[in-house]
Design an enzyme around this catalytic site. Sequence first.
Site, PDB file in Angstrom:
ATOM      1  N   ARG A  15      10.908  -3.443  10.120  1.00  0.00           N
ATOM      2  CA  ARG A  15      10.347  -2.336  10.900  1.00  0.00           C
ATOM      3  C   ARG A  15      10.081  -2.863  12.320  1.00  0.00           C
ATOM      4  O   ARG A  15      10.060  -4.090  12.518  1.00  0.00           O
ATOM      5  CB  ARG A  15       9.030  -1.887  10.229  1.00  0.00           C
ATOM      6  CG  ARG A  15       8.586  -0.483  10.588  1.00  0.00           C
ATOM      7  CD  ARG A  15       7.431  -0.017   9.716  1.00  0.00           C
ATOM      8  NE  ARG A  15       6.184  -0.708  10.011  1.00  0.00           N
ATOM      9  CZ  ARG A  15       5.093  -0.642   9.264  1.00  0.00           C
ATOM     10  NH1 ARG A  15       5.100   0.087   8.156  1.00  0.00           N
ATOM     11  NH2 ARG A  15       4.004  -1.303   9.594  1.00  0.00           N
TER      12      ARG A  15
ATOM     13  N   ARG B 174      -9.934   0.212   8.487  1.00  0.00           N
ATOM     14  CA  ARG B 174      -9.417  -1.126   8.788  1.00  0.00           C
ATOM     15  C   ARG B 174     -10.408  -1.960   9.583  1.00  0.00           C
ATOM     16  O   ARG B 174     -10.106  -3.091   9.942  1.00  0.00           O
ATOM     17  CB  ARG B 174      -8.178  -0.957   9.662  1.00  0.00           C
ATOM     18  CG  ARG B 174      -6.889  -1.319   9.002  1.00  0.00           C
ATOM     19  CD  ARG B 174      -5.830  -0.862   9.967  1.00  0.00           C
ATOM     20  NE  ARG B 174      -4.652  -1.638   9.854  1.00  0.00           N
ATOM     21  CZ  ARG B 174      -3.584  -1.240   9.174  1.00  0.00           C
ATOM     22  NH1 ARG B 174      -3.577  -0.098   8.536  1.00  0.00           N
ATOM     23  NH2 ARG B 174      -2.519  -1.993   9.149  1.00  0.00           N
TER      24      ARG B 174
ATOM     25  N   LYS C  15       0.843  -1.213   0.000  1.00  0.00           N
ATOM     26  CA  LYS C  15       0.000   0.000   0.000  1.00  0.00           C
ATOM     27  C   LYS C  15       0.875   1.260   0.000  1.00  0.00           C
ATOM     28  O   LYS C  15       0.669   2.162  -0.800  1.00  0.00           O
ATOM     29  CB  LYS C  15      -0.916   0.011   1.242  1.00  0.00           C
ATOM     30  CG  LYS C  15      -1.841  -1.205   1.337  1.00  0.00           C
ATOM     31  CD  LYS C  15      -2.768  -1.131   2.537  1.00  0.00           C
ATOM     32  CE  LYS C  15      -2.062  -1.234   3.886  1.00  0.00           C
ATOM     33  NZ  LYS C  15      -1.427  -2.559   4.148  1.00  0.00           N
TER      34      LYS C  15
ATOM     35  N   ARG D  88      11.853  -6.822   5.764  1.00  0.00           N
ATOM     36  CA  ARG D  88      11.917  -5.368   5.922  1.00  0.00           C
ATOM     37  C   ARG D  88      12.557  -4.937   7.244  1.00  0.00           C
ATOM     38  O   ARG D  88      13.463  -4.112   7.255  1.00  0.00           O
ATOM     39  CB  ARG D  88      10.523  -4.757   5.776  1.00  0.00           C
ATOM     40  CG  ARG D  88      10.540  -3.232   5.892  1.00  0.00           C
ATOM     41  CD  ARG D  88       9.210  -2.623   5.604  1.00  0.00           C
ATOM     42  NE  ARG D  88       8.204  -3.170   6.508  1.00  0.00           N
ATOM     43  CZ  ARG D  88       6.945  -2.787   6.520  1.00  0.00           C
ATOM     44  NH1 ARG D  88       6.535  -1.878   5.666  1.00  0.00           N
ATOM     45  NH2 ARG D  88       6.089  -3.325   7.368  1.00  0.00           N
TER      46      ARG D  88
ATOM     47  N   ARG E  24      -0.586  -9.433  13.268  1.00  0.00           N
ATOM     48  CA  ARG E  24      -1.113  -8.452  12.300  1.00  0.00           C
ATOM     49  C   ARG E  24      -1.937  -9.180  11.232  1.00  0.00           C
ATOM     50  O   ARG E  24      -2.977  -8.690  10.794  1.00  0.00           O
ATOM     51  CB  ARG E  24       0.041  -7.677  11.648  1.00  0.00           C
ATOM     52  CG  ARG E  24       0.622  -6.621  12.586  1.00  0.00           C
ATOM     53  CD  ARG E  24       1.993  -6.176  12.143  1.00  0.00           C
ATOM     54  NE  ARG E  24       2.013  -5.450  10.885  1.00  0.00           N
ATOM     55  CZ  ARG E  24       3.126  -5.236  10.169  1.00  0.00           C
ATOM     56  NH1 ARG E  24       4.291  -5.682  10.605  1.00  0.00           N
ATOM     57  NH2 ARG E  24       3.062  -4.576   9.043  1.00  0.00           N
TER      58      ARG E  24
HETATM   59  P1  AP5 Z   1       4.738  -1.595   1.930  1.00  0.00           P
HETATM   60  O1  AP5 Z   1       4.568  -0.749   0.736  1.00  0.00           O
HETATM   61  O2  AP5 Z   1       5.289  -0.957   3.164  1.00  0.00           O
HETATM   62  O3  AP5 Z   1       3.357  -2.341   2.254  1.00  0.00           O
HETATM   63  P2  AP5 Z   1       2.177  -1.883   3.144  1.00  0.00           P
HETATM   64  O4  AP5 Z   1       0.973  -2.577   2.634  1.00  0.00           O
HETATM   65  O5  AP5 Z   1       2.137  -0.379   3.220  1.00  0.00           O
HETATM   66  O6  AP5 Z   1       2.678  -2.549   4.509  1.00  0.00           O
HETATM   67  P3  AP5 Z   1       2.648  -2.037   5.979  1.00  0.00           P
HETATM   68  O7  AP5 Z   1       3.459  -3.011   6.782  1.00  0.00           O
HETATM   69  O8  AP5 Z   1       3.011  -0.604   6.105  1.00  0.00           O
HETATM   70  O9  AP5 Z   1       1.129  -2.245   6.248  1.00  0.00           O
HETATM   71  P4  AP5 Z   1       0.386  -2.350   7.535  1.00  0.00           P
HETATM   72  O10 AP5 Z   1      -0.999  -2.203   7.045  1.00  0.00           O
HETATM   73  O11 AP5 Z   1       0.658  -3.541   8.363  1.00  0.00           O
HETATM   74  O12 AP5 Z   1       1.020  -1.164   8.394  1.00  0.00           O
HETATM   75  P5  AP5 Z   1       0.527   0.289   8.750  1.00  0.00           P
HETATM   76  O13 AP5 Z   1       1.700   1.151   8.778  1.00  0.00           O
HETATM   77  O14 AP5 Z   1      -0.653   0.689   7.932  1.00  0.00           O
HETATM   78  O15 AP5 Z   1       5.609  -2.860   1.524  1.00  0.00           O
HETATM   79  C1  AP5 Z   1       5.994  -3.812   2.474  1.00  0.00           C
HETATM   80  C2  AP5 Z   1       7.374  -4.353   2.106  1.00  0.00           C
HETATM   81  O16 AP5 Z   1       7.280  -5.049   0.864  1.00  0.00           O
HETATM   82  C3  AP5 Z   1       8.424  -3.244   1.886  1.00  0.00           C
HETATM   83  O17 AP5 Z   1       9.646  -3.693   2.323  1.00  0.00           O
HETATM   84  C4  AP5 Z   1       8.403  -3.043   0.373  1.00  0.00           C
HETATM   85  O18 AP5 Z   1       9.619  -2.576  -0.109  1.00  0.00           O
HETATM   86  C5  AP5 Z   1       8.103  -4.443  -0.132  1.00  0.00           C
HETATM   87  N1  AP5 Z   1       7.333  -4.446  -1.379  1.00  0.00           N
HETATM   88  C6  AP5 Z   1       6.374  -3.581  -1.767  1.00  0.00           C
HETATM   89  N2  AP5 Z   1       5.892  -3.933  -2.974  1.00  0.00           N
HETATM   90  C7  AP5 Z   1       6.557  -5.066  -3.344  1.00  0.00           C
HETATM   91  C8  AP5 Z   1       6.499  -5.902  -4.484  1.00  0.00           C
HETATM   92  N3  AP5 Z   1       5.648  -5.676  -5.489  1.00  0.00           N
HETATM   93  N4  AP5 Z   1       7.300  -6.990  -4.520  1.00  0.00           N
HETATM   94  C9  AP5 Z   1       8.170  -7.260  -3.497  1.00  0.00           C
HETATM   95  N5  AP5 Z   1       8.274  -6.472  -2.392  1.00  0.00           N
HETATM   96  C10 AP5 Z   1       7.482  -5.399  -2.320  1.00  0.00           C
HETATM   97  O19 AP5 Z   1      -0.024   0.037  10.235  1.00  0.00           O
HETATM   98  C11 AP5 Z   1       0.833  -0.308  11.293  1.00  0.00           C
HETATM   99  C12 AP5 Z   1       0.059  -0.390  12.591  1.00  0.00           C
HETATM  100  O20 AP5 Z   1      -0.548   0.883  12.880  1.00  0.00           O
HETATM  101  C13 AP5 Z   1      -1.105  -1.382  12.615  1.00  0.00           C
HETATM  102  O21 AP5 Z   1      -0.683  -2.691  12.901  1.00  0.00           O
HETATM  103  C14 AP5 Z   1      -1.988  -0.774  13.718  1.00  0.00           C
HETATM  104  O22 AP5 Z   1      -1.489  -1.069  14.982  1.00  0.00           O
HETATM  105  C15 AP5 Z   1      -1.822   0.725  13.482  1.00  0.00           C
HETATM  106  N6  AP5 Z   1      -2.842   1.270  12.545  1.00  0.00           N
HETATM  107  C16 AP5 Z   1      -2.616   1.817  11.321  1.00  0.00           C
HETATM  108  N7  AP5 Z   1      -3.764   2.189  10.749  1.00  0.00           N
HETATM  109  C17 AP5 Z   1      -4.735   1.886  11.631  1.00  0.00           C
HETATM  110  C18 AP5 Z   1      -6.137   1.998  11.594  1.00  0.00           C
HETATM  111  N8  AP5 Z   1      -6.771   2.496  10.525  1.00  0.00           N
HETATM  112  N9  AP5 Z   1      -6.839   1.566  12.676  1.00  0.00           N
HETATM  113  C19 AP5 Z   1      -6.222   1.082  13.765  1.00  0.00           C
HETATM  114  N10 AP5 Z   1      -4.890   0.914  13.856  1.00  0.00           N
HETATM  115  C20 AP5 Z   1      -4.154   1.320  12.791  1.00  0.00           C
END
Ligand code: AP5
Length: 186
Positions: free
Chosen positions: A129, A88, A13, A127, A140
């Site tokens: 993080r 979410r 994303k 990754r 997750r």
């Molecule tokens: P990346 O682009 O970072 O993927 P992403 O879908 O953005 O992954 P996230 O880990 O950021 O998603 P998430 O939903 O768990 O975390 P968020 O920050 O929203 O890519 C991931 C990896 O893959 C990278 O290394 C990238 O380089 C690689 N990659 C990308 N495309 C690729 C491809 N085509 N091929 C190979 N590799 C590739 O949320 C984190 C936390 O915040 C949650 O767990 C929760 O606690 C909280 N939170 C966030 N939003 C909410 C909400 N709305 N409600 C409640 N809690 C929330």
Amino acid sequence: MRIILFGGPGAGKGTQAQKIVDHYHIPQISTGDILRETAASASPLATKIKEVMSRGELVSDELLKEIVAERLQQADCQPGFILDGYPRTTRQAHDLAEILQQRNLNLDAVLYIAVNEQELVTRLSQRGRADDNEETIKNRLKVYESSTRPVLDFYKEKMLLQKVNGVGTVDQIFVLIRNVLDAIKK
Ligand code: AP5
């Protein structure tokens, strides 16, 4: 153009949002990034948010509603926005509908970046993080299945759901996304 980027943890994303920002000149609103910034700040909520995120659980719907409502009011969101990581839960989907309705705005599409679980685990494990350790990744994914995946049905009913294959190179996936978004713009 007002769109949601939807997908499991690690679906790409954030990666694709960045490409959409560059190509279509609309801002990315990543609730994960906003929460990480708050967790690293002196906010009284910092400790609590950090703890919830480190377990891979979801931060409260109420707080997210406040954060998103405030962010969407900012001037840069006037031409449109990309929501990354929100909504979410179905509660959040209802909250977003309310926020948009109050301002007479509609969503154009919900882009579901579909990636299988094995690939998600591989990407996150590589990754590194803070919430990418084995135990948190597992949780997750569990939280995604139980609380987030049902949001797809909410948008399917509203005929907003557009699914793209999220396995391939970043550029290949962006071509698929552009095909969807260019059709919306017409
Ligand atoms: P990346 O682009 O970072 O993927 P992403 O879908 O953005 O992954 P996230 O880990 O950021 O998603 P998430 O939903 O768990 O975390 P968020 O920050 O929203 O890519 C991931 C990896 O893959 C990278 O290394 C990238 O380089 C690689 N990659 C990308 N495309 C690729 C491809 N085509 N091929 C190979 N590799 C590739 O949320 C984190 C936390 O915040 C949650 O767990 C929760 O606690 C909280 N939170 C966030 N939003 C909410 C909400 N709305 N409600 C409640 N809690 C929330």
